[in-house]
Design a protein around this motif. Structure first.
Motif, PDB file in Angstrom:
ATOM      1  N   THR A   9       0.852  -1.206   0.000  1.00 26.93           N
ATOM      2  CA  THR A   9       0.000   0.000   0.000  1.00 26.93           C
ATOM      3  C   THR A   9       0.877   1.242   0.000  1.00 26.93           C
ATOM      4  O   THR A   9       0.991   1.924  -1.008  1.00 26.93           O
ATOM      5  CB  THR A   9      -0.958   0.004   1.205  1.00 26.93           C
ATOM      6  N   VAL A  10       1.506   1.553   1.135  1.00 21.91           N
ATOM      7  CA  VAL A  10       2.436   2.682   1.246  1.00 21.91           C
ATOM      8  C   VAL A  10       3.560   2.259   2.201  1.00 21.91           C
ATOM      9  O   VAL A  10       3.456   1.205   2.843  1.00 21.91           O
ATOM     10  CB  VAL A  10       1.725   3.962   1.774  1.00 21.91           C
ATOM     11  N   TYR A  11       4.615   3.059   2.301  1.00 19.97           N
ATOM     12  CA  TYR A  11       5.696   2.737   3.245  1.00 19.97           C
ATOM     13  C   TYR A  11       5.235   3.026   4.679  1.00 19.97           C
ATOM     14  O   TYR A  11       4.483   3.972   4.918  1.00 19.97           O
ATOM     15  CB  TYR A  11       6.952   3.564   2.922  1.00 19.97           C
ATOM     16  N   GLY A  12       5.706   2.208   5.625  1.00 22.01           N
ATOM     17  CA  GLY A  12       5.346   2.384   7.032  1.00 22.01           C
ATOM     18  C   GLY A  12       6.548   2.803   7.872  1.00 22.01           C
ATOM     19  O   GLY A  12       7.704   2.566   7.485  1.00 22.01           O
ATOM     20  N   LEU A  13       6.275   3.463   9.020  1.00 21.41           N
ATOM     21  CA  LEU A  13       7.318   3.806   9.997  1.00 21.41           C
ATOM     22  C   LEU A  13       7.000   3.005  11.252  1.00 21.41           C
ATOM     23  O   LEU A  13       6.029   3.306  11.951  1.00 21.41           O
ATOM     24  CB  LEU A  13       7.304   5.310  10.295  1.00 21.41           C
ATOM     25  N   GLY A  14       7.789   1.945  11.510  1.00 21.77           N
ATOM     26  CA  GLY A  14       7.390   0.958  12.507  1.00 21.77           C
ATOM     27  C   GLY A  14       8.205   0.967  13.779  1.00 21.77           C
ATOM     28  O   GLY A  14       9.370   1.374  13.802  1.00 21.77           O
ATOM     29  N   ALA A  15       7.550   0.491  14.859  1.00 18.76           N
ATOM     30  CA  ALA A  15       8.195   0.283  16.156  1.00 18.76           C
ATOM     31  C   ALA A  15       7.638  -1.014  16.744  1.00 18.76           C
ATOM     32  O   ALA A  15       6.555  -1.453  16.345  1.00 18.76           O
ATOM     33  CB  ALA A  15       7.859   1.440  17.102  1.00 18.76           C
ATOM     34  N   ASP A  16       8.384  -1.599  17.693  1.00 11.70           N
ATOM     35  CA  ASP A  16       7.873  -2.748  18.445  1.00 11.70           C
ATOM     36  C   ASP A  16       6.522  -2.341  19.056  1.00 11.70           C
ATOM     37  O   ASP A  16       6.451  -1.379  19.828  1.00 11.70           O
ATOM     38  CB  ASP A  16       8.904  -3.092  19.544  1.00 11.70           C
ATOM     39  N   ALA A  17       5.462  -3.075  18.718  1.00 13.10           N
ATOM     40  CA  ALA A  17       4.109  -2.686  19.121  1.00 13.10           C
ATOM     41  C   ALA A  17       3.933  -2.621  20.639  1.00 13.10           C
ATOM     42  O   ALA A  17       3.000  -1.978  21.124  1.00 13.10           O
ATOM     43  CB  ALA A  17       3.095  -3.656  18.524  1.00 13.10           C
ATOM     44  N   PHE A  18       4.850  -3.284  21.398  1.00 13.41           N
ATOM     45  CA  PHE A  18       4.686  -3.338  22.853  1.00 13.41           C
ATOM     46  C   PHE A  18       5.711  -2.465  23.592  1.00 13.41           C
ATOM     47  O   PHE A  18       5.787  -2.503  24.811  1.00 13.41           O
ATOM     48  CB  PHE A  18       4.779  -4.795  23.337  1.00 13.41           C
ATOM     49  N   ALA A  48       9.257   3.510  22.171  1.00 13.66           N
ATOM     50  CA  ALA A  48       9.480   3.458  20.715  1.00 13.66           C
ATOM     51  C   ALA A  48       8.221   3.909  19.970  1.00 13.66           C
ATOM     52  O   ALA A  48       8.294   4.668  18.993  1.00 13.66           O
ATOM     53  CB  ALA A  48       9.880   2.038  20.296  1.00 13.66           C
ATOM     54  N   VAL A  49       7.054   3.470  20.439  1.00 14.97           N
ATOM     55  CA  VAL A  49       5.799   3.857  19.772  1.00 14.97           C
ATOM     56  C   VAL A  49       5.565   5.368  19.929  1.00 14.97           C
ATOM     57  O   VAL A  49       5.163   6.051  18.977  1.00 14.97           O
ATOM     58  CB  VAL A  49       4.603   3.037  20.321  1.00 14.97           C
ATOM     59  N   ALA A  50       5.883   5.892  21.124  1.00 14.32           N
ATOM     60  CA  ALA A  50       5.727   7.351  21.324  1.00 14.32           C
ATOM     61  C   ALA A  50       6.603   8.112  20.332  1.00 14.32           C
ATOM     62  O   ALA A  50       6.230   9.164  19.818  1.00 14.32           O
ATOM     63  CB  ALA A  50       6.085   7.732  22.756  1.00 14.32           C
ATOM     64  N   VAL A  91      -1.930  -0.309  23.850  1.00 11.85           N
ATOM     65  CA  VAL A  91      -1.393  -0.948  22.631  1.00 11.85           C
ATOM     66  C   VAL A  91      -2.331  -0.738  21.434  1.00 11.85           C
ATOM     67  O   VAL A  91      -3.534  -0.920  21.544  1.00 11.85           O
ATOM     68  CB  VAL A  91      -1.121  -2.453  22.880  1.00 11.85           C
ATOM     69  N   GLY A  92      -1.756  -0.323  20.320  1.00 10.66           N
ATOM     70  CA  GLY A  92      -2.547  -0.009  19.118  1.00 10.66           C
ATOM     71  C   GLY A  92      -2.701   1.489  18.922  1.00 10.66           C
ATOM     72  O   GLY A  92      -3.112   1.940  17.853  1.00 10.66           O
ATOM     73  N   GLY A  93      -2.383   2.260  19.974  1.00 15.42           N
ATOM     74  CA  GLY A  93      -2.491   3.716  19.853  1.00 15.42           C
ATOM     75  C   GLY A  93      -1.309   4.386  20.526  1.00 15.42           C
ATOM     76  O   GLY A  93      -0.237   3.771  20.683  1.00 15.42           O
ATOM     77  N   HIS A  94      -1.498   5.646  20.943  1.00 14.82           N
ATOM     78  CA  HIS A  94      -0.423   6.371  21.628  1.00 14.82           C
ATOM     79  C   HIS A  94      -0.309   5.872  23.073  1.00 14.82           C
ATOM     80  O   HIS A  94      -1.333   5.653  23.728  1.00 14.82           O
ATOM     81  CB  HIS A  94      -0.716   7.881  21.615  1.00 14.82           C
ATOM     82  N   PRO A  95       0.922   5.716  23.592  1.00 15.83           N
ATOM     83  CA  PRO A  95       1.108   5.195  24.948  1.00 15.83           C
ATOM     84  C   PRO A  95       0.425   6.007  26.048  1.00 15.83           C
ATOM     85  O   PRO A  95       0.197   5.484  27.141  1.00 15.83           O
ATOM     86  CB  PRO A  95       2.624   5.207  25.127  1.00 15.83           C
ATOM     87  N   LYS A 106       8.528 -11.165  10.153  1.00 18.82           N
ATOM     88  CA  LYS A 106       8.738 -12.526  10.678  1.00 18.82           C
ATOM     89  C   LYS A 106       9.856 -12.511  11.704  1.00 18.82           C
ATOM     90  O   LYS A 106       9.835 -13.264  12.682  1.00 18.82           O
ATOM     91  CB  LYS A 106       9.065 -13.498   9.544  1.00 18.82           C
ATOM     92  N   GLU A 107      10.850 -11.673  11.488  1.00 18.20           N
ATOM     93  CA  GLU A 107      11.964 -11.566  12.437  1.00 18.20           C
ATOM     94  C   GLU A 107      11.612 -10.661  13.613  1.00 18.20           C
ATOM     95  O   GLU A 107      12.041 -10.908  14.747  1.00 18.20           O
ATOM     96  CB  GLU A 107      13.206 -10.970  11.741  1.00 18.20           C
ATOM     97  N   ALA A 108      10.848  -9.605  13.341  1.00 16.68           N
ATOM     98  CA  ALA A 108      10.658  -8.542  14.348  1.00 16.68           C
ATOM     99  C   ALA A 108       9.465  -8.798  15.268  1.00 16.68           C
ATOM    100  O   ALA A 108       9.399  -8.243  16.360  1.00 16.68           O
ATOM    101  CB  ALA A 108      10.479  -7.200  13.639  1.00 16.68           C
ATOM    102  N   GLY A 109       8.492  -9.615  14.845  1.00 14.64           N
ATOM    103  CA  GLY A 109       7.258  -9.771  15.619  1.00 14.64           C
ATOM    104  C   GLY A 109       6.284  -8.656  15.266  1.00 14.64           C
ATOM    105  O   GLY A 109       6.400  -8.035  14.213  1.00 14.64           O
ATOM    106  N   ILE A 110       5.327  -8.392  16.159  1.00 19.28           N
ATOM    107  CA  ILE A 110       4.243  -7.448  15.836  1.00 19.28           C
ATOM    108  C   ILE A 110       4.777  -6.007  15.857  1.00 19.28           C
ATOM    109  O   ILE A 110       5.356  -5.567  16.854  1.00 19.28           O
ATOM    110  CB  ILE A 110       3.062  -7.624  16.818  1.00 19.28           C
ATOM    111  N   VAL A 111       4.592  -5.316  14.752  1.00 20.12           N
ATOM    112  CA  VAL A 111       5.133  -3.960  14.586  1.00 20.12           C
ATOM    113  C   VAL A 111       3.976  -2.975  14.395  1.00 20.12           C
ATOM    114  O   VAL A 111       3.111  -3.185  13.537  1.00 20.12           O
ATOM    115  CB  VAL A 111       6.105  -3.916  13.380  1.00 20.12           C
ATOM    116  N   ALA A 112       3.960  -1.928  15.221  1.00 22.60           N
ATOM    117  CA  ALA A 112       2.956  -0.869  15.076  1.00 22.60           C
ATOM    118  C   ALA A 112       3.496   0.164  14.101  1.00 22.60           C
ATOM    119  O   ALA A 112       4.627   0.623  14.263  1.00 22.60           O
ATOM    120  CB  ALA A 112       2.688  -0.202  16.424  1.00 22.60           C
ATOM    121  N   ALA A 113       2.703   0.517  13.104  1.00 21.40           N
ATOM    122  CA  ALA A 113       3.209   1.471  12.110  1.00 21.40           C
ATOM    123  C   ALA A 113       2.088   2.258  11.442  1.00 21.40           C
ATOM    124  O   ALA A 113       1.121   1.673  10.973  1.00 21.40           O
ATOM    125  CB  ALA A 113       4.007   0.747  11.025  1.00 21.40           C
TER     126      ALA A 113
END
Ligand code: AMP
Ligand code: MG
Length: 372
Positions: free
Chosen positions: A57-66, A70-72, A133-137, A159-166
């Motif tokens: 779809t488009v490029y994402g900017l990801g962090a460890d979802a948990f 990093a998410v902030a 989780v899923g939004g702003h901390p 697959k290497e990183a696990g669940i990534v929020a982006a």
């Protein structure tokens, strides 16, 4: 009309999408290079870093979802309002089960038909997960948006990183990035050697519009954001009516819908009507303008401008709706680079994928539409 309808219902299969994304990624990495880059990027995620990654779809900017800090940082880097949630990116249905609380049977029909692919499911969140989780901390949310991207580089990385929020890897308000060069325009520091944001390249996005977002918390699927998986295709596999989001509602359904979005620097206006009237109107506007003017056309209308006004830059969105979806954000960024002061864009037929294209164009134009 019949072709539009068939396309809206049948669309592209998951295999076709996957093959196109593979071809795009092959222009960048060999298999071994892709694996190495994915492993390196996943290490950065585990260390609490941010990773730019391609999707169909488009490029994402990801962090460890948990990882809350990093998410902030994803929010602060983008300048994203805290009440606009992120999409949790996964690679398998076990991860969906870890995140979604009691999804309805029709959700599994959608997963079977359209994952991996450009479809985000907004589900009730498992009670065992942290409230933020899923939004702003700093906020809490009862739902989570979940998607499995159809892109080999995204898959190898996740697959290497696990669940990534982006969210999308653009500065908030700018057109979404459909190539790594667009991400670098918005975040030039990524190119510096000391940058702590890692970037994966995957070539040009093959879909180019953000995913369709479907609320699956009710008895029926409900569209929160239009995309290339149309309402017709949702109903086809769920055998349920798909509730739509009314246009221009005062209270937005999905948090991200209320902000200025996708906007180029120049003021954009959509012109709707038959091709000849649209061309005549745009020519007149360009001739009367003191600015350099950007004109965004469809292939079929290009012939209506044999002698474009001398202050006009013409870009062609595409000849069919898939091409138009793929090219829209890149065209808006190109106009910015050309330094035009105003953009006039021909409105697109609002059926099939055209619904999603017009949704983005209307937002880029901040609602300015003129019927001629
Ligand atoms: P972006 O990837 O930048 O398009 O941003 C993700 C978008 O996904 C948001 O703007 C929302 O429209 C949607 N989304 C993600 N999670 C949720 C959720 N829990 N509820 C409603 N919409 C969501
Ligand atoms: Mg976005």
């Amino acid at each position: 009309m019949i072709i539009d309808f068939l396309d809206a219902v049948l669309g592209e299969s998951t295999y076709e999408l996957w093959d196109k994304a593979v071809a795009s990624a092959k222009g960048v990495y060999s298999n071994a290079q892709m694996k190495k880059a994915a492993v390196h990027a996943a290490e950065r995620i585990r260390e609490g870093g941010l990773v730019v990654f391609p999707t169909e779809t488009v490029y994402g900017l990801g962090a460890d979802a948990f990882n809350a800090s990093a998410v902030a940082r994803v929010y602060s880097e983008k300048g994203r309002p805290g009440d606009n949630p992120l999409i949790l990116h996964i690679t398998n249905t076990e991860q969906f089960e870890e995140l979604a609380n009691n999804p309805p049977p029709y959700a599994y029909e959608l997963i079977k038909a359209y994952w991996p692919g450009p479809l985000t499911l907004v589900a009730n969140k498992k009670f065992t997960l942290p409230a933020w989780v899923g939004g702003h901390p700093d906020k809490s949310t009862s739902t989570v948006g979940i998607r499995m991207p159809a892109h080999p580089v995204a898959m190898a990385f996740l697959k290497e990183a696990g669940i990534v929020a982006a969210p999308s890897a653009n500065k908030s308000g700018k057109p979404s990035p459909t190539a790594l060069s667009h991400v670098l325009e918005d975040f030039p520091k990524i190119e510096s050697e000391s940058s702590d944001i890692t970037a994966l390249d995957g070539g040009s996005a093959t879909i180019g519009l953000e995913s369709t977002v479907i609320d699956i918390t009710g008895d029926h699927p409900k569209i929160l954001r239009h995309g290339t998986i149309t309402a017709e295709r949702i109903s086809l596999v769920t055998k349920l009516p798909t509730h739509d989001t009314p246009k221009n509602v005062a209270v937005p359904q999905a948090p991200g819908m209320k902000y200025k979005h996708y906007a180029p620097r120049a003021e954009m206006t959509l012109i709707s009507g038959n091709a000849i009237d649209v061309a005549a109107y745009i020519s007149k506007c360009a001739e009367e303008s003191d600015h350099r003017v950007g004109i965004l056309l469809q292939e079929k209308t290009r012939g209506c401008f044999p002698y474009p006004p001398s202050n006009a830059e013409i870009l062609v969105l595409g000849g069919d709706d898939k091409a138009m979806a793929r090219n829209l954000f890149a065209c808006l960024r190109k106009f910015d680079q050309m330094g035009v002061g105003k953009i006039y864009a021909e409105a697109v037929n609002e059926s099939g994928i055209g619904v999603a294209i017009m949704d983005r164009m209307r937002k880029a134009a901040e609602g300015r539409v003129i019927d001629v």
